[in-house]
Motif scaffolding. Structure first.
Motif, mmCIF file in Angstrom:
data_model
loop_
_atom_site.group_PDB
_atom_site.id
_atom_site.type_symbol
_atom_site.label_atom_id
_atom_site.label_comp_id
_atom_site.label_asym_id
_atom_site.label_seq_id
_atom_site.Cartn_x
_atom_site.Cartn_y
_atom_site.Cartn_z
ATOM 1 N N PRO A 178 37.410 20.723 15.752
ATOM 2 C CA PRO A 178 36.801 20.320 17.015
ATOM 3 C C PRO A 178 36.564 21.447 18.032
ATOM 4 N N THR A 179 36.797 22.698 17.709
ATOM 5 C CA THR A 179 36.847 23.707 18.786
ATOM 6 C C THR A 179 35.558 24.515 18.956
ATOM 7 N N GLY A 180 34.694 24.526 17.939
ATOM 8 C CA GLY A 180 33.468 25.339 18.014
ATOM 9 C C GLY A 180 33.698 26.814 17.724
ATOM 10 N N VAL A 181 34.939 27.154 17.349
ATOM 11 C CA VAL A 181 35.260 28.562 17.066
ATOM 12 C C VAL A 181 34.617 29.000 15.747
ATOM 13 N N SER A 182 34.176 30.265 15.691
ATOM 14 C CA SER A 182 33.696 30.797 14.414
ATOM 15 C C SER A 182 34.257 32.204 14.201
ATOM 16 N N TYR A 183 33.876 32.847 13.105
ATOM 17 C CA TYR A 183 34.445 34.159 12.766
ATOM 18 C C TYR A 183 33.346 35.157 12.447
ATOM 19 N N SER A 184 33.571 36.403 12.881
ATOM 20 C CA SER A 184 32.662 37.488 12.512
ATOM 21 C C SER A 184 33.073 37.980 11.119
ATOM 22 N N LYS A 185 32.222 38.836 10.541
ATOM 23 C CA LYS A 185 32.537 39.380 9.220
ATOM 24 C C LYS A 185 33.868 40.130 9.259
ATOM 25 N N ASP A 290 15.914 25.237 13.364
ATOM 26 C CA ASP A 290 15.821 26.179 14.502
ATOM 27 C C ASP A 290 15.610 25.406 15.804
ATOM 28 N N ARG A 291 14.760 24.392 15.730
ATOM 29 C CA ARG A 291 14.441 23.591 16.923
ATOM 30 C C ARG A 291 15.704 22.854 17.412
ATOM 31 N N MET A 292 16.423 22.236 16.486
ATOM 32 C CA MET A 292 17.617 21.472 16.890
ATOM 33 C C MET A 292 18.717 22.423 17.379
ATOM 34 N N ARG A 293 18.867 23.571 16.689
ATOM 35 C CA ARG A 293 19.891 24.533 17.108
ATOM 36 C C ARG A 293 19.636 25.008 18.540
ATOM 37 N N ALA A 294 18.365 25.256 18.849
ATOM 38 C CA ALA A 294 18.024 25.740 20.196
ATOM 39 C C ALA A 294 18.420 24.696 21.244
ATOM 40 N N GLU A 295 18.210 23.429 20.917
ATOM 41 C CA GLU A 295 18.564 22.368 21.875
ATOM 42 C C GLU A 295 20.091 22.242 22.017
ATOM 43 N N TYR A 296 20.813 22.328 20.898
ATOM 44 C CA TYR A 296 22.283 22.277 20.995
ATOM 45 C C TYR A 296 22.791 23.453 21.825
ATOM 46 N N MET A 297 22.139 24.590 21.655
ATOM 47 C CA MET A 297 22.605 25.778 22.371
ATOM 48 C C MET A 297 22.369 25.626 23.875
ATOM 49 N N ARG A 298 21.241 25.030 24.227
ATOM 50 C CA ARG A 298 20.959 24.769 25.644
ATOM 51 C C ARG A 298 22.061 23.856 26.218
ATOM 52 N N ARG A 299 22.425 22.838 25.453
ATOM 53 C CA ARG A 299 23.461 21.912 25.921
ATOM 54 C C ARG A 299 24.815 22.628 26.000
ATOM 55 N N ARG A 300 25.102 23.442 24.989
ATOM 56 C CA ARG A 300 26.374 24.177 25.011
ATOM 57 C C ARG A 300 26.468 25.015 26.270
ATOM 58 N N ASN A 301 25.404 25.729 26.601
ATOM 59 C CA ASN A 301 25.429 26.600 27.778
ATOM 60 C C ASN A 301 25.663 25.786 29.043
ATOM 61 N N PHE A 302 25.027 24.629 29.109
ATOM 62 C CA PHE A 302 25.193 23.756 30.272
ATOM 63 C C PHE A 302 26.640 23.266 30.385
ATOM 64 N N GLU A 312 39.939 25.008 31.765
ATOM 65 C CA GLU A 312 39.908 26.178 30.879
ATOM 66 C C GLU A 312 39.115 25.761 29.639
ATOM 67 N N LEU A 313 38.148 26.569 29.270
ATOM 68 C CA LEU A 313 37.315 26.190 28.119
ATOM 69 C C LEU A 313 36.880 27.427 27.367
ATOM 70 N N LYS A 314 37.150 27.426 26.069
ATOM 71 C CA LYS A 314 36.701 28.542 25.231
ATOM 72 C C LYS A 314 35.249 28.285 24.836
ATOM 73 N N LYS A 315 34.411 29.288 25.043
ATOM 74 C CA LYS A 315 32.986 29.082 24.763
ATOM 75 C C LYS A 315 32.770 28.827 23.264
ATOM 76 N N PRO A 316 32.222 27.660 22.911
ATOM 77 C CA PRO A 316 32.007 27.390 21.482
ATOM 78 C C PRO A 316 30.975 28.353 20.887
ATOM 79 N N GLU A 317 31.278 28.873 19.720
ATOM 80 C CA GLU A 317 30.351 29.810 19.054
ATOM 81 C C GLU A 317 29.450 29.090 18.056
ATOM 82 N N GLY A 318 29.750 27.824 17.814
ATOM 83 C CA GLY A 318 28.945 27.054 16.874
ATOM 84 C C GLY A 318 29.321 25.585 16.902
ATOM 85 N N ALA A 319 28.745 24.804 15.986
ATOM 86 C CA ALA A 319 28.904 23.342 15.902
ATOM 87 C C ALA A 319 28.387 22.685 17.190
ATOM 88 N N PHE A 320 28.763 21.414 17.431
ATOM 89 C CA PHE A 320 28.310 20.808 18.701
ATOM 90 C C PHE A 320 29.450 20.136 19.451
#
Ligand code: PLP
Length: 390
Positions: A178-185, A290-302, A312-320
């Motif tokens: 549930p956290t939206g956390v992701s990992y770099s290489k 791409d279209r849906m991801r862009a919309e989720y990202m707009r919502r995430r930013n909001f 306190e909120l950790k910025k989600p790097e992915g998921a919704f």
């Protein structure tokens, strides 16, 4: 003791099943069913319909009468398509290593049943998606949870602390529900070092891979020396908004693949053909993602902008999903979620539904239309103002 057909009631349901706790997500889902007045940020389901091109292919296939079983393995064109598609996440798999399943849910079940037997230990970083632990327990395995709050990221050091746990598998899910956390290489390489040292097999649930907002998702299976240690689980439910079509897939090393295929042959036969035909078209429709991801990202930013003023909120790097810490309001996760539903008609899921270390948090799915999301956030802020402490 009451009896039915000579069997004590207490013996009818297998003990391991009886001991399972019902999913905390479903409990809140049931509370809001049929209530139009509630804005639900509860269930992790895309608010988009299946993209039209994909629906059209499925409708056409039904018109042509394609309604049979497929091979147990899945449609060859789909398996070839996935082999090609997964190169974008760094994995070079052969179609022969790819099994089409009825959603990632079936993939997790097959992988766990293939790998876990009585007494085996599965390491599960928490908070986590709700299905991993019960499935391990049904197989007689033991779950050892690794609490990851407050950063929610598994690290080499955290994993190595469990080096004595005689663990067989590690369940990894990123971008995470549930956290939206992701990992770099680089972060994955460190985890992979510990995985190698501890001789683990990784179940890598990458269902939100396409919904990554910070660069391109990297599969842990793509790292040097990992191809024989990783079972990749992915599917079409989230990124392609195809939850009801029930199509997922696994990419697995040959021995594990053979085990999973045997169970799949007996319990599922094959994934639904209509969904598989839709999935073939989905792989040609990445512009829709791409279209849906862009919309989720707009919502995430909001969500991040608005909620960070209160929690306190950790910025989600992915998921919704957003996973704010609400304990500052002086309530437990359950009190907060119940109060918010009763007083403001907004449904969220208490963080403890995803494991003990989720206590003090709530999960909000931003898979709702922007206007509704805005309204929900306003109501959450009002709720905290009116009922929160301090
Ligand atoms: N894995 C994770 C992390 C999920 O969040 C979900 C659904 O919420 C699933 C698996 C199940 O997905 P599917 O619809 O493919 O069975």
């Amino acid at each position: 003791m009451k009896k039915i057909g000579g069997l004590p009631l207490s013996r009818r349901v297998a003990k391991k099943v009886e001991e399972l706790k019902p999913s905390g997500i479903r409990r809140f889902f049931d509370l809001v069913v049929g209530r139009d007045d509630v804005i639900s940020l509860g269930v992790g389901e895309p608010d988009f319909p299946v993209p039209w091109r994909i629906r059209e292919e499925m409708i056409y296939s039904l018109e042509k009468g394609f309604t049979s079983y497929t091979s147990n393995l899945g449609l060859p064109e789909l398996r070839e398509g996935i082999a090609e598609y997964y190169t974008r996440f760094g994995v070079r798999a052969l179609p022969e290593q790819i099994l089409i399943t009825s959603g990632v849910s079936e993939g997790v079940d097959l992988a766990v049943r293939t790998l876990i037997e009585q007494g085996d230990v599965a390491l599960v970083p928490e908070p986590c998606y709700v299905s991993y632990k019960p499935l391990v327990e049904i197989c007689g395995g033991e779950v050892v949870t690794i609490p990851t709050a407050p950063d929610f990221k598994l690290t080499y050091e955290m994993l190595m602390e469990y080096a004595d746990a005689k663990a067989k598998i590690l369940v990894l899910n990123y971008p995470a529900n549930p956290t939206g956390v992701s990992y770099s290489k680089k972060e994955l390489e460190e985890i992979a070092d510990a995985v190698n040292e501890m001789d683990l097999i990784v179940l890598s649930d990458e269902i939100y891979a396409e919904l990554t907002y910070t660069g391109r998702h990297v599969s842990i299976a793509s790292l040097d020396g990992m191809e024989d240690r990783v079972v990749v689980l992915n599917g079409f439910s989230k990124a392609f908004a195809m939850t009801g079509m029930r199509v997922g897939y696994v990419i697995a090393p040959p021995d594990i693949f053979a085990g999973m295929l045997k169970i799949h042959q007996y319990c599922m036969l094959c994934a639904p053909i209509t969904g598989q035909i839709g999935a073939i078209e989905a792989l040609k429709s990445l512009d829709e993602v791409d279209r849906m991801r862009a919309e989720y990202m707009r919502r995430r930013n909001f969500v991040v902008k608005k909620l960070s003023e209160v929690f306190e909120l950790k910025k989600p790097e992915g998921a919704f999903y957003a996973f704010p810490k609400i304990s500052s309001a002086g309530m437990s996760s359950e009190e907060f979620a119940e109060g918010l539903l009763m007083k403001k008609n907004v449904a969220v899921v208490p963080g403890n539904a995803f494991g003990e270390c989720g206590e003090g948090y709530i999960r909000m799915a931003y898979a709702v239309k922007f206007e509704k999301l805005k309204e929900a956030i306003e109501r959450i802020i009002e709720f905290v103002d009116e009922y929160g402490e301090g």
